[in-house]
Design a protein around this motif. Structure first.
Motif, mmCIF file in Angstrom:
data_model
loop_
_atom_site.group_PDB
_atom_site.id
_atom_site.type_symbol
_atom_site.label_atom_id
_atom_site.label_comp_id
_atom_site.label_asym_id
_atom_site.label_seq_id
_atom_site.Cartn_x
_atom_site.Cartn_y
_atom_site.Cartn_z
ATOM 1 N N SER A 105 4.314 8.420 6.029
ATOM 2 C CA SER A 105 4.393 8.318 7.485
ATOM 3 C C SER A 105 3.698 9.499 8.158
ATOM 4 O O SER A 105 2.952 9.321 9.134
ATOM 5 C CB SER A 105 5.862 8.260 7.911
ATOM 6 O OG SER A 105 5.981 8.272 9.313
ATOM 7 N N VAL A 106 3.927 10.703 7.633
ATOM 8 C CA VAL A 106 3.297 11.900 8.200
ATOM 9 C C VAL A 106 1.778 11.807 8.086
ATOM 10 O O VAL A 106 1.036 12.144 9.018
ATOM 11 C CB VAL A 106 3.825 13.171 7.499
ATOM 12 C CG1 VAL A 106 3.005 14.395 7.906
ATOM 13 C CG2 VAL A 106 5.292 13.386 7.827
ATOM 14 N N LEU A 107 1.304 11.349 6.924
ATOM 15 C CA LEU A 107 -0.144 11.222 6.715
ATOM 16 C C LEU A 107 -0.756 10.232 7.707
ATOM 17 O O LEU A 107 -1.810 10.499 8.299
ATOM 18 C CB LEU A 107 -0.427 10.787 5.281
ATOM 19 C CG LEU A 107 -1.900 10.729 4.859
ATOM 20 C CD1 LEU A 107 -2.061 11.134 3.394
ATOM 21 C CD2 LEU A 107 -2.489 9.330 5.067
ATOM 22 N N LEU A 108 -0.103 9.093 7.874
ATOM 23 C CA LEU A 108 -0.631 8.086 8.797
ATOM 24 C C LEU A 108 -0.661 8.602 10.230
ATOM 25 O O LEU A 108 -1.631 8.379 10.967
ATOM 26 C CB LEU A 108 0.205 6.808 8.715
ATOM 27 C CG LEU A 108 0.143 6.027 7.399
ATOM 28 C CD1 LEU A 108 1.092 4.838 7.443
ATOM 29 C CD2 LEU A 108 -1.279 5.565 7.108
ATOM 30 N N GLU A 120 -10.765 4.725 4.509
ATOM 31 C CA GLU A 120 -10.510 6.167 4.465
ATOM 32 C C GLU A 120 -9.020 6.439 4.227
ATOM 33 O O GLU A 120 -8.648 7.333 3.462
ATOM 34 C CB GLU A 120 -10.954 6.803 5.781
ATOM 35 C CG GLU A 120 -10.928 8.324 5.785
ATOM 36 C CD GLU A 120 -11.919 8.930 4.818
ATOM 37 O OE1 GLU A 120 -11.683 10.070 4.370
ATOM 38 O OE2 GLU A 120 -12.933 8.269 4.507
ATOM 39 N N THR A 121 -8.166 5.651 4.871
ATOM 40 C CA THR A 121 -6.713 5.826 4.704
ATOM 41 C C THR A 121 -6.283 5.548 3.269
ATOM 42 O O THR A 121 -5.442 6.254 2.707
ATOM 43 C CB THR A 121 -5.951 4.889 5.659
ATOM 44 O OG1 THR A 121 -6.312 5.194 7.001
ATOM 45 C CG2 THR A 121 -4.447 5.045 5.492
ATOM 46 N N ARG A 122 -6.858 4.527 2.637
ATOM 47 C CA ARG A 122 -6.524 4.194 1.249
ATOM 48 C C ARG A 122 -6.841 5.371 0.321
ATOM 49 O O ARG A 122 -6.056 5.690 -0.583
ATOM 50 C CB ARG A 122 -7.285 2.951 0.804
ATOM 51 C CG ARG A 122 -6.816 2.371 -0.531
ATOM 52 C CD ARG A 122 -7.781 1.297 -1.015
ATOM 53 N NE ARG A 122 -7.666 0.073 -0.254
ATOM 54 C CZ ARG A 122 -6.915 -0.972 -0.635
ATOM 55 N NH1 ARG A 122 -6.206 -0.909 -1.748
ATOM 56 N NH2 ARG A 122 -6.882 -2.068 0.094
ATOM 57 N N LYS A 123 -7.971 6.038 0.557
ATOM 58 C CA LYS A 123 -8.343 7.206 -0.248
ATOM 59 C C LYS A 123 -7.363 8.359 -0.028
ATOM 60 O O LYS A 123 -6.953 9.036 -0.972
ATOM 61 C CB LYS A 123 -9.760 7.657 0.096
ATOM 62 C CG LYS A 123 -10.850 6.666 -0.282
ATOM 63 C CD LYS A 123 -12.222 7.167 0.167
ATOM 64 C CE LYS A 123 -13.313 6.160 -0.162
ATOM 65 N NZ LYS A 123 -14.649 6.629 0.327
ATOM 66 N N GLN A 124 -6.983 8.565 1.230
ATOM 67 C CA GLN A 124 -6.065 9.663 1.550
ATOM 68 C C GLN A 124 -4.678 9.430 0.962
ATOM 69 O O GLN A 124 -4.001 10.380 0.531
ATOM 70 C CB GLN A 124 -5.985 9.834 3.066
ATOM 71 C CG GLN A 124 -7.282 10.306 3.695
ATOM 72 C CD GLN A 124 -7.320 10.079 5.197
ATOM 73 O OE1 GLN A 124 -6.505 9.331 5.758
ATOM 74 N NE2 GLN A 124 -8.284 10.720 5.868
ATOM 75 N N LEU A 125 -4.241 8.186 0.926
ATOM 76 C CA LEU A 125 -2.915 7.871 0.388
ATOM 77 C C LEU A 125 -2.831 8.111 -1.115
ATOM 78 O O LEU A 125 -1.731 8.272 -1.669
ATOM 79 C CB LEU A 125 -2.557 6.417 0.694
ATOM 80 C CG LEU A 125 -2.206 6.100 2.155
ATOM 81 C CD1 LEU A 125 -2.055 4.593 2.350
ATOM 82 C CD2 LEU A 125 -0.928 6.814 2.575
ATOM 83 N N ASN A 126 -3.972 8.134 -1.802
ATOM 84 C CA ASN A 126 -3.973 8.376 -3.247
ATOM 85 C C ASN A 126 -3.501 9.783 -3.603
ATOM 86 O O ASN A 126 -3.180 10.059 -4.762
ATOM 87 C CB ASN A 126 -5.374 8.137 -3.817
ATOM 88 C CG ASN A 126 -5.753 6.664 -3.823
ATOM 89 O OD1 ASN A 126 -4.877 5.800 -3.880
ATOM 90 N ND2 ASN A 126 -7.043 6.375 -3.740
ATOM 91 N N ASP A 127 -3.471 10.676 -2.618
ATOM 92 C CA ASP A 127 -3.006 12.047 -2.866
ATOM 93 C C ASP A 127 -1.479 12.145 -2.895
ATOM 94 O O ASP A 127 -0.929 13.187 -3.251
ATOM 95 C CB ASP A 127 -3.555 12.995 -1.795
ATOM 96 C CG ASP A 127 -5.069 13.126 -1.858
ATOM 97 O OD1 ASP A 127 -5.613 12.961 -2.971
ATOM 98 O OD2 ASP A 127 -5.691 13.384 -0.808
ATOM 99 N N ILE A 128 -0.798 11.069 -2.509
ATOM 100 C CA ILE A 128 0.669 11.067 -2.499
ATOM 101 C C ILE A 128 1.176 10.458 -3.804
ATOM 102 O O ILE A 128 0.731 9.397 -4.221
ATOM 103 C CB ILE A 128 1.208 10.280 -1.288
ATOM 104 C CG1 ILE A 128 0.760 10.942 0.013
ATOM 105 C CG2 ILE A 128 2.735 10.188 -1.336
ATOM 106 C CD1 ILE A 128 1.180 10.183 1.265
#
Length: 281
Positions: free
Chosen positions: A185-188, A224-232
């Motif tokens: 949620s914070v990332l989004l 871009e969001t899919r790539k960023q979510l991979n860090d979680i």
């Protein structure tokens, strides 16, 4: 071995209180039938007093009535049974005090019920884990934006982000999973555009409403969001476990807008397509 002492419930306390009143009046009737009505009146007055008078005033009133009762009992002498004398002396303080305590428990129960209803209402509108609005809020928001559709404005796009394997990880530490959802949620909130609104469904799904944006722009953001979510990720049995996501988007037809439930159905159908694509890859 220590046993936990359970307190009586409010309902049982009230039932025992009524039974005790009936027992006292019946006992007085057996001992002296002429005092049965006066004793009953004293009990009723003490109950009313305990329910409606403030505790501090009640303490003073009970103290004064007790001293008056002692003087009255001493003046009666041997004309009345000793048990009746004792009852005359303790009935008002006892029943007034018990009524006051029952009133406190009733008010406490009422406060707890109202607080619970307030919490449930808040939970319906806002997810306590992700700190984002829920499906109830999205439904109202959707109805609002549909009524404001304009042909001159760009289309509204809804994006569904789902964690399809969330249920399979229920055996993991629940607090850790909650932290993961909070991190998502914070990332989004941080990475998506300020004009977009984020909603949470059933803890494992997020819906993003993108206003006045072209579908291609939203799709680029989703990549871009899919790539960023991979860090979680989350830790289980000392191992790092990555989360897997599914994405689905739909643009709303301004000419023929669907109702909210139909939009959700289309989103979930598109989500199945994303799942098929994932397996093919």
């Amino acid at each position: 071995m220590k046993h936990k002492i359970r307190s009586l419930t409010l309902e049982v306390t009230i039932l025992l209180f009524i039974v005790f009143i009936l027992a006292i009046t019946t006992l007085v009737g057996f001992l002296d039938k002429y005092l049965m009505i006066p004793i009953t009146v004293i009990i009723l007055i003490s109950i009313i007093t305990g329910f409606f008078i403030d505790r501090i005033i009640l303490v003073w009133l009970v103290t004064i009535v007790t001293f008056i009762g002692i003087a009255f009992v001493l003046n009666i002498g041997s004309q009345v049974n000793g048990i009746v004398k004792t009852l005359l002396l303790v009935i008002f303080p006892f029943f007034a005090t018990m009524s006051s305590l029952i009133r406190i428990r009733i008010l406490s129960r009422s406060t707890l019920i109202n607080n619970r209803k307030l919490i449930l209402r808040k939970m319906e509108k806002k997810n306590l884990i992700t700190k984002t609005p829920t499906q109830v809020s999205l439904r109202k928001y959707y109805d609002k934006i549909v009524t404001q559709f304009s042909d001159s404005e760009q289309l509204v796009v809804l994006t569904l982000i789902s964690l399809p394997y969330y249920e399979q990880r229920e055996y993991a530490d629940q607090n850790q999973l909650f932290k993961v959802l909070s991190d998502i949620s914070v990332l989004l909130k941080d990475k998506r555009l300020p004009s977009e609104r984020i909603f949470t469904f059933d803890n494992n799904e997020f819906i993003i409403v993108s206003l006045r944006m072209e579908e291609d722009e939203v799709n680029a953001l989703n990549v871009e969001t899919r790539k960023q979510l991979n860090d979680i990720y989350f830790m289980l049995n000392g191992k790092k476990h990555e989360l897997r996501y599914q994405f689905a988007s739909i643009k709303l037809d301004q000419q023929h807008p669907l109702n909210f439930d139909d939009v959700l159905k289309k989103l979930y159908r598109n989500l199945e397509t994303d799942l098929i694509d994932e397996y093919l890859l």
